[in-house]
Scaffold this motif. Structure first.
Motif, PDB file in Angstrom:
ATOM      1  N   ARG A 294       1.262  20.627 -14.703  1.00 14.69           N
ATOM      2  CA  ARG A 294       1.758  21.954 -14.325  1.00 14.69           C
ATOM      3  C   ARG A 294       1.948  22.059 -12.812  1.00 14.69           C
ATOM      4  N   GLY A 295       2.961  21.357 -12.331  1.00  9.85           N
ATOM      5  CA  GLY A 295       3.238  21.416 -10.901  1.00  9.85           C
ATOM      6  C   GLY A 295       2.173  20.736 -10.081  1.00  9.85           C
ATOM      7  N   ALA A 296       1.775  19.526 -10.472  1.00 12.61           N
ATOM      8  CA  ALA A 296       0.694  18.828  -9.787  1.00 12.61           C
ATOM      9  C   ALA A 296       1.078  18.343  -8.395  1.00 12.61           C
ATOM     10  N   ARG A 297       2.361  18.378  -8.055  1.00  9.30           N
ATOM     11  CA  ARG A 297       2.858  18.018  -6.723  1.00  9.30           C
ATOM     12  C   ARG A 297       2.380  16.633  -6.286  1.00  9.30           C
ATOM     13  N   PRO A 298       2.792  15.582  -7.010  1.00  9.36           N
ATOM     14  CA  PRO A 298       2.379  14.238  -6.595  1.00  9.36           C
ATOM     15  C   PRO A 298       3.032  13.818  -5.293  1.00  9.36           C
ATOM     16  N   GLU A 299       2.303  13.024  -4.537  1.00  3.39           N
ATOM     17  CA  GLU A 299       2.856  12.382  -3.349  1.00  3.39           C
ATOM     18  C   GLU A 299       2.992  10.901  -3.670  1.00  3.39           C
ATOM     19  N   THR A 300       4.208  10.390  -3.622  1.00  5.37           N
ATOM     20  CA  THR A 300       4.435   8.996  -4.000  1.00  5.37           C
ATOM     21  C   THR A 300       3.786   8.067  -2.985  1.00  5.37           C
ATOM     22  N   GLY A 301       3.087   7.041  -3.491  1.00  5.70           N
ATOM     23  CA  GLY A 301       2.434   6.065  -2.635  1.00  5.70           C
ATOM     24  C   GLY A 301       3.223   4.774  -2.583  1.00  5.70           C
ATOM     25  N   ASP A 302       2.517   3.654  -2.690  1.00  2.00           N
ATOM     26  CA  ASP A 302       3.153   2.350  -2.554  1.00  2.00           C
ATOM     27  C   ASP A 302       4.055   2.005  -3.723  1.00  2.00           C
ATOM     28  N   THR A 303       3.774   2.526  -4.903  1.00  5.72           N
ATOM     29  CA  THR A 303       4.583   2.256  -6.088  1.00  5.72           C
ATOM     30  C   THR A 303       4.964   3.597  -6.703  1.00  5.72           C
ATOM     31  N   PRO A 304       5.946   3.610  -7.608  1.00  2.54           N
ATOM     32  CA  PRO A 304       6.363   4.885  -8.213  1.00  2.54           C
ATOM     33  C   PRO A 304       5.246   5.623  -8.935  1.00  2.54           C
ATOM     34  N   PHE A 305       4.185   4.909  -9.341  1.00  2.10           N
ATOM     35  CA  PHE A 305       3.093   5.561 -10.058  1.00  2.10           C
ATOM     36  C   PHE A 305       1.789   5.559  -9.258  1.00  2.10           C
ATOM     37  N   ASP A 306       1.864   5.256  -7.985  1.00  2.00           N
ATOM     38  CA  ASP A 306       0.690   5.292  -7.110  1.00  2.00           C
ATOM     39  C   ASP A 306       0.646   6.660  -6.452  1.00  2.00           C
ATOM     40  N   TRP A 307       0.224   7.658  -7.241  1.00  2.00           N
ATOM     41  CA  TRP A 307       0.311   9.038  -6.813  1.00  2.00           C
ATOM     42  C   TRP A 307      -1.033   9.584  -6.347  1.00  2.00           C
ATOM     43  N   VAL A 308      -0.945  10.561  -5.458  1.00  2.00           N
ATOM     44  CA  VAL A 308      -2.104  11.351  -5.050  1.00  2.00           C
ATOM     45  C   VAL A 308      -1.728  12.810  -5.266  1.00  2.00           C
ATOM     46  N   THR A 309      -2.650  13.596  -5.803  1.00  2.00           N
ATOM     47  CA  THR A 309      -2.351  14.993  -6.078  1.00  2.00           C
ATOM     48  C   THR A 309      -3.351  15.905  -5.367  1.00  2.00           C
ATOM     49  N   ASP A 310      -2.965  17.176  -5.232  1.00  2.00           N
ATOM     50  CA  ASP A 310      -3.877  18.163  -4.659  1.00  2.00           C
ATOM     51  C   ASP A 310      -5.164  18.235  -5.468  1.00  2.00           C
ATOM     52  N   THR A 311      -5.050  18.124  -6.787  1.00  2.00           N
ATOM     53  CA  THR A 311      -6.223  18.210  -7.659  1.00  2.00           C
ATOM     54  C   THR A 311      -7.232  17.125  -7.323  1.00  2.00           C
ATOM     55  N   GLU A 312      -6.756  15.915  -7.105  1.00  2.00           N
ATOM     56  CA  GLU A 312      -7.676  14.824  -6.782  1.00  2.00           C
ATOM     57  C   GLU A 312      -8.424  15.097  -5.485  1.00  2.00           C
TER      58      GLU A 312
END
Length: 280
Positions: free
Chosen positions: A41-59
């Motif tokens: 629900r709008g987790a707003r991922p920030e893309t990292g080194d790979t397309p699935f290397d994400w960081v989110t506000d929740t984390e």
């Protein structure tokens, strides 16, 4: 093949075990509420080194909250986290906390029901206490050294009955760059033995499935300590075999990890060693 259970672990003060279980369980419940309220629900991922290397506000929010509580409850015990790294002296300390606020971030962002909060207290022998929140199944898995493993308070122990490869589920995970070297061959060997391989996107839950008796084994060609420390605590206390790629008992080996029901460990180790050409 040396089973981990043959190597004695350091004794731990009962009061520390009890307090660590209580605090970690409370934090796991907090994480369950946050993850279920925000996943997909709008987790707003920030893309990292790979397309699935994400960081989110929740984390970030969950790890900050976890660090605040642990610092207050266990002053002087450093914390190692996926998002904010290691406190000074963490790896030389007698004990350290290890946290992954959301293991399976890509699944979380997509709203797929397969991610976890993972928290462990670790010493030189390996995990002392491990707690995992499995939000989508409404489960809290917890284990403490010498006290067994539990799922929502119910004791969990592998039966010890012989387990065949036929029909067994074997979990593995992709490396940061995708498939690990030899992964295709590993899957082929498992299929030839009539076992099914699953890549589900959370190392913590993959290992936990072995501890719970749902999967026969989990192979992680590479991993971070925060991914699996809590799940390894569950596996050890449930009676699973935990070893490195050389078949030696090792709670948190640096070069890949195998967790398996005792009757499957040797076969799965053979598949892994026979197909791996280098660390992923």
């Amino acid at each position: 093949m040396t089973l981990l259970s043959s190597r004695p672990a350091r004794p731990v003060e009962p009061a520390l075990l009890s307090k660590a279980l209580e605090v970690a369980g409370r934090l796991a419940n907090d994480a369950t509420d946050v993850i279920t309220a925000t996943a997909g629900r709008g987790a707003r991922p920030e893309t990292g080194d790979t397309p699935f290397d994400w960081v989110t506000d929740t984390e970030r929010i969950l790890e900050r909250h976890t660090r605040r509580v642990l610092t207050a409850e266990f002053p002087g015990v450093p914390v190692v986290g996926e998002e904010f790294g290691a406190d000074l002296g963490a790896h030389e300390a007698e004990y350290r906390w290890v946290v992954d606020p959301v293991d399976g971030t890509a699944n979380y962002v997509a709203g797929m029901p397969w991610c976890a909060f993972s928290l462990a207290l670790v010493d030189s022998s390996g995990p002392v206490v491990g707690v995992i929140a499995d939000p989508y199944r409404g489960q809290i898995y917890a284990a403490a050294r010498g006290r067994g493993a539990r799922a929502n308070g119910t004791p969990v122990r592998l039966s010890g009955e012989p387990m065949r490869t036929t029909g067994a589920i074997i979990c593995t995970e992709l490396g940061r760059g995708g498939a690990w070297p030899g992964m295709a061959g590993f899957i082929e060997q498992a299929s030839a033995a009539h076992a099914g391989v699953r890549v589900l996107g959370s190392a913590a839950l993959s290992v936990a499935q072995v501890a719970m008796g749902h999967a026969g084994a989990a192979v992680l060609h590479s991993y971070h300590e925060w991914d699996v420390a809590a799940a390894v605590a569950l596996a050890i206390e449930s009676g699973a075999v935990v070893m490195d790629r050389h078949g030696e008992g090792n709670a948190l080996p640096s070069d890949g990890l195998l967790v398996a029901a005792p009757g499957l460990a040797e076969a799965v180790l053979d598949w892994w060693r026979g197909t791996s050409v280098s660390r992923g």
